[in-house]
Design a protein around this motif. Structure first.
Motif, PDB file in Angstrom:
ATOM      1  N   SER A 217      -1.814 -27.989  54.423  1.00  0.00           N
ATOM      2  CA  SER A 217      -0.443 -26.681  54.606  1.00  0.00           C
ATOM      3  C   SER A 217       0.467 -27.569  56.140  1.00  0.00           C
ATOM      4  N   THR A 218       1.442 -27.140  55.213  1.00  0.00           N
ATOM      5  CA  THR A 218       2.601 -27.634  55.887  1.00  0.00           C
ATOM      6  C   THR A 218       2.572 -27.459  57.631  1.00  0.00           C
ATOM      7  N   ASN A 219       1.714 -25.799  58.083  1.00  0.00           N
ATOM      8  CA  ASN A 219       1.926 -26.029  58.889  1.00  0.00           C
ATOM      9  C   ASN A 219       1.114 -26.756  60.162  1.00  0.00           C
ATOM     10  N   GLN A 241       0.318 -26.596  48.153  1.00  0.00           N
ATOM     11  CA  GLN A 241      -0.783 -26.661  49.605  1.00  0.00           C
ATOM     12  C   GLN A 241      -2.457 -26.179  48.858  1.00  0.00           C
ATOM     13  N   GLY A 244      -3.131 -23.468  51.886  1.00  0.00           N
ATOM     14  CA  GLY A 244      -2.192 -22.961  52.601  1.00  0.00           C
ATOM     15  C   GLY A 244      -2.870 -22.328  53.645  1.00  0.00           C
ATOM     16  N   ARG A 245      -2.257 -21.434  54.612  1.00  0.00           N
ATOM     17  CA  ARG A 245      -2.392 -20.502  55.725  1.00  0.00           C
ATOM     18  C   ARG A 245      -1.672 -18.791  55.425  1.00  0.00           C
ATOM     19  N   GLY A 246      -2.363 -17.911  56.309  1.00  0.00           N
ATOM     20  CA  GLY A 246      -1.832 -17.024  56.649  1.00  0.00           C
ATOM     21  C   GLY A 246      -1.983 -16.513  57.696  1.00  0.00           C
ATOM     22  N   ARG A 247      -1.274 -15.146  57.826  1.00  0.00           N
ATOM     23  CA  ARG A 247      -2.058 -14.179  59.078  1.00  0.00           C
ATOM     24  C   ARG A 247      -3.400 -14.370  59.343  1.00  0.00           C
ATOM     25  N   TRP A 252      -3.723 -18.156  52.283  1.00  0.00           N
ATOM     26  CA  TRP A 252      -1.653 -18.689  51.289  1.00  0.00           C
ATOM     27  C   TRP A 252      -1.952 -19.215  49.406  1.00  0.00           C
ATOM     28  N   LYS A 312       4.406  -7.883  47.824  1.00  0.00           N
ATOM     29  CA  LYS A 312       4.990  -8.761  49.388  1.00  0.00           C
ATOM     30  C   LYS A 312       5.050 -10.215  47.915  1.00  0.00           C
ATOM     31  N   GLY A 315       5.489 -14.208  52.708  1.00  0.00           N
ATOM     32  CA  GLY A 315       4.948 -14.323  54.185  1.00  0.00           C
ATOM     33  C   GLY A 315       5.737 -15.520  55.453  1.00  0.00           C
ATOM     34  N   ILE A 316       5.700 -14.933  56.411  1.00  0.00           N
ATOM     35  CA  ILE A 316       5.760 -16.103  57.378  1.00  0.00           C
ATOM     36  C   ILE A 316       4.921 -16.509  58.999  1.00  0.00           C
ATOM     37  N   ILE A 334       6.869 -20.694  56.698  1.00  0.00           N
ATOM     38  CA  ILE A 334       7.429 -19.843  55.858  1.00  0.00           C
ATOM     39  C   ILE A 334       6.886 -19.861  53.789  1.00  0.00           C
ATOM     40  N   GLY A 335       6.269 -18.900  53.795  1.00  0.00           N
ATOM     41  CA  GLY A 335       6.269 -19.455  52.535  1.00  0.00           C
ATOM     42  C   GLY A 335       6.617 -17.750  51.150  1.00  0.00           C
TER      43      GLY A 335
HETATM   44  C1  BTN Z   1       1.368 -14.814  56.057  1.00  0.00           C
HETATM   45  O1  BTN Z   1       2.122 -13.941  55.262  1.00  0.00           O
HETATM   46  O2  BTN Z   1      -0.093 -14.666  56.528  1.00  0.00           O
HETATM   47  C2  BTN Z   1       1.491 -15.572  56.472  1.00  0.00           C
HETATM   48  C3  BTN Z   1       1.500 -16.795  55.046  1.00  0.00           C
HETATM   49  C4  BTN Z   1       2.552 -18.543  55.289  1.00  0.00           C
HETATM   50  C5  BTN Z   1       2.607 -18.988  54.664  1.00  0.00           C
HETATM   51  C6  BTN Z   1       3.585 -20.107  54.591  1.00  0.00           C
HETATM   52  S1  BTN Z   1       2.926 -21.254  53.803  1.00  0.00           S
HETATM   53  C7  BTN Z   1       4.147 -22.225  54.857  1.00  0.00           C
HETATM   54  C8  BTN Z   1       3.076 -23.046  55.645  1.00  0.00           C
HETATM   55  N1  BTN Z   1       1.577 -23.383  55.654  1.00  0.00           N
HETATM   56  C9  BTN Z   1       0.924 -22.344  56.239  1.00  0.00           C
HETATM   57  O3  BTN Z   1      -0.251 -23.376  55.746  1.00  0.00           O
HETATM   58  N2  BTN Z   1       1.178 -21.336  55.908  1.00  0.00           N
HETATM   59  C10 BTN Z   1       2.766 -21.072  56.043  1.00  0.00           C
END
Ligand code: BTN
Length: 448
Positions: A217-219, A241, A244-247, A252, A312, A315-316, A334-335
Motif C-alpha cells: 500500500s502506498t500509504n 498495490q 491497497g487500503r480504503g476508508r 482498495w 465511484k 477514493g481518498i 489517492i486512488g
Molecule cells: C476510500 O475511498 O475508501 C479510500 C481509498 C484510498 C485508496 C488509495 S490508493 C493509494 C493509497 N494507498 C492505499 O493503500 N490507499 C490509498
C-alpha cells in the motif's frame, strides 16, 4: 525472477525492449532527422542569443569596437540608438526562431514516440488476435490483451512525456558544451565545474518521488517514510498495490498499470482539528484534474468520493500522526480507477473507471501531473486564505453539499437527514428530520 525495482535493475530489460522497436524506429528516420535538425538549430540559436548583447557591450559601451562582426556589418558607422534597436530586434528574432526550433523538435519527438508505440501496439494486438480462439475465450486471455495494451500505453506515456524530452535535453546540453569547448575551452571547463552542484541538487529533490512497480500500500510506505523524516511534499507512487487500503477498514482494488495509486507526505502548519480539510483539498484537486483531462461531469460525495454517473472512481484515505496540539505529518492517499476496462463483479454496481465512463483511455501521467498542480493550488489557498474558499468551492462542485436526502452511517449511529452545507472545519452538516442540525465528523454518506 524478482521484478526490477530501480532504474539500474530495469536497464537491461529496457534495452531489450528498445532493440525490439528497432524496425519501427527505422521507419521514422525522416522524422527523426527533421527533429534532430530542429534540435541542433535550437542549439545554434541558443549560442547566438548572447551576440546582440555583445554588440551593445563592444559598440555602444565601446569596450572593444571593431571585431569580426564589424567586418561583416557596418556597426561602427551606426549611432548608439540604431545599435540598441538592432540588438533588441535581433534578440527578438533569435529568441523567436529558437522557440520555433524547440517547438519543432518537441512535437517531432512526441510524434515519433506516439507513432512507434502505436505501431507496436497494433502489431501486438494483431498478434494476440491470431492466437487460438480457445485461448481468447478464457478469462485470462482477455486479461492478457488488456494488460499488454495497457503496458504499451504506459510505455508511450513514459516515452513521450519523459524519456524523449530527457534525450532531447541531454543532446542540447552535450551540443552546447561541445560548442563552448570549441569556442573557449577554459570557460567551458569553469562551466563544467558547476556540474557536481547540479548533481547534488538532484540528489536532494529526486529523493522525493518514490516509484514502485508493486507494493502492499502506498500509504503504508508513505507512513513509514514520514516517520523516518521524509520531507514535506514527498510522493509515493505505485503501478500496483497488493493490499491497497480504503476508508473505514475497507480494501482498495488496485489493478496493475490501470489506475493511479499515490500517497503524498505533508507536514502542514495546521491545528489537529483542521487536518480533515486536507481531505477536501485532495478531493477538489482530484476532481479538477479529472474534469480537465476528460471533460466528464464529476460529483464529490462528502468527504471525498469522486463519482461519475453516480458510481465511484476515486477514493481518498487521509492518515495523520499528531501530537496534542500539532500535526506531525499527514499522508494523503489517492486512488483513481483510470483505464480499468472491467470492474470486479462485486463492485460493478457502485464503482467505475474513467475509461468505462468516458469511453476512451486517459494518460495517467497527465492526470497525476494535473492532480499535483491542483493540489498545490488548493493547499496554498488553505494555508494563506483559510478554509472558507475551499468550503465555498466544495459547495459549487458537489451535489451532496446542500439539500440532498442522505443516509448517514457514523461510527456510533445511523440516521437519515438532509445535507445543509459544511462547517468551518469541513464537517458535513445534516438537518435531521426533527429539525436539529448536526455535524458529521466521520462516516459514510449515501443518497437515499
Ligand atoms: C476510500 O475511498 O475508501 C479510500 C481509498 C484510498 C485508496 C488509495 S490508493 C493509494 C493509497 N494507498 C492505499 O493503500 N490507499 C490509498
Amino acid at each position: 525472477m524478482a521484478r526490477p525495482q530501480t532504474l539500474q535493475q530495469s536497464l537491461p530489460g529496457l534495452l531489450r525492449v528498445v532493440g525490439r522497436f528497432r524496425f519501427y524506429i527505422f521507419k521514422e528516420l525522416p522524422l527523426i532527422a527533421g527533429s534532430l535538425l530542429a534540435l541542433f538549430a535550437g542549439i545554434g540559436l541558443r549560442l547566438l542569443e548572447p551576440w546582440p548583447l555583445q554588440i551593445v557591450i563592444d559598440h555602444v559601451i565601446g569596450l572593444e569596437p571593431g571585431g569580426w562582426l564589424a567586418g561583416l556589418l557596418p556597426l561602427d558607422a551606426l549611432d548608439p540608438v540604431a545599435l540598441l534597436t538592432l540588438s533588441a530586434l535581433s534578440l527578438v528574432v533569435i529568441a523567436g526562431l529558437r522557440a520555433l526550433a524547440d517547438y519543432g523538435h518537441t512535437v517531432g519527438f512526441a510524434l515519433i514516440g506516439n507513432r512507434v508505440t502505436t505501431q507496436v501496439r497494433n502489431k501486438l494486438y494483431r498478434h494476440l488476435q491470431l492466437l487460438s480462439l480457445s485461448f481468447h475465450t478464457q478469462a485470462r486471455g482477455g486479461d492478457l490483451v488488456v494488460r499488454v495494451i495497457g503496458d504499451v500505453n504506459m510505455l508511450r506515456d513514459v516515452a513521450v512525456t519523459a524519456l524523449l524530452p530527457l534525450i532531447a535535453n541531454m543532446l542540447i546540453l552535450v551540443g552546447m558544451l561541445a560548442f563552448m569547448f570549441w569556442l573557449q575551452w577554459e570557460l567551458a571547463l569553469v562551466a563544467m565545474a558547476t556540474v557536481p552542484l547540479f548533481w547534488l541538487l538532484t540528489l536532494r529533490f529526486s529523493r522525493r518521488i518514490h516509484h514502485f512497480f508493486r507494493i502492499d500500500s502506498t500509504n503504508n510506505v508513505a507512513l513509514a517514510l514520514a516517520a523516518d523524516g521524509e520531507p514535506h511534499g514527498a510522493l509515493v507512487l505505485a503501478e500496483e498495490q497488493t493490499a491497497g487500503r480504503g476508508r473505514l477498514g475497507r480494501s482498495w482494488y488496485s489493478e496493475k498499470a490501470s489506475g493511479i495509486y499515490l500517497s503524498l507526505i505533508l507536514r502542514p502548519q495546521l491545528a489537529v482539528q483542521q487536518a480533515p480539510l486536507l481531505t477536501l483539498v485532495a478531493g477538489l484537486a482530484a476532481r479538477d484534474a479529472v474534469v480537465e483531462a476528460t471533460g466528464l461531469a464529476v460529483d464529490i460525495r462528502w468527504p471525498n468520493d469522486l463519482l461519475v454517473n453516480g458510481k465511484k472512481f476515486c477514493g481518498i484515505l487521509t492518515e495523520m500522526q499528531a501530537e496534542a496540539d500539532r500535526v506531525r505529518h499527514v499522508v494523503v492517499g489517492i486512488g483513481v480507477n483510470v483505464n480499468h476496462t472491467r470492474i470486479p463483479a462485486e463492485l460493478e454496481s457502485i464503482a467505475t473507471s474513467l475509461q468505462l465512463a468516458g469511453g476512451r483511455p486517459c494518460s495517467r501521467l497527465e492526470l497525476v501531473a494535473g492532480l499535483l498542480r491542483a493540489f498545490d493550488g488548493y493547499y496554498n489557498s488553505l494555508l494563506n486564505d483559510g478554509a472558507a474558499p475551499l468550503i465555498a468551492r466544495f459547495g459549487e462542485v458537489s451535489s451532496y453539499a446542500q439539500g440532498k436526502r442522505v443516509r448517514v452511517t457514523a461510527p456510533r449511529e445511523e440516521f437519515i437527514g438532509t445535507t445543509a452545507g459544511l462547517d468551518s472545519m469541513g464537517c458535513l452538516l445534516i438537518r435531521r428530520d426533527d429539525g436539529e442540525v448536526v455535524p458529521v465528523l466521520a462516516g459514510d454518506i449515501r443518497e437515499t
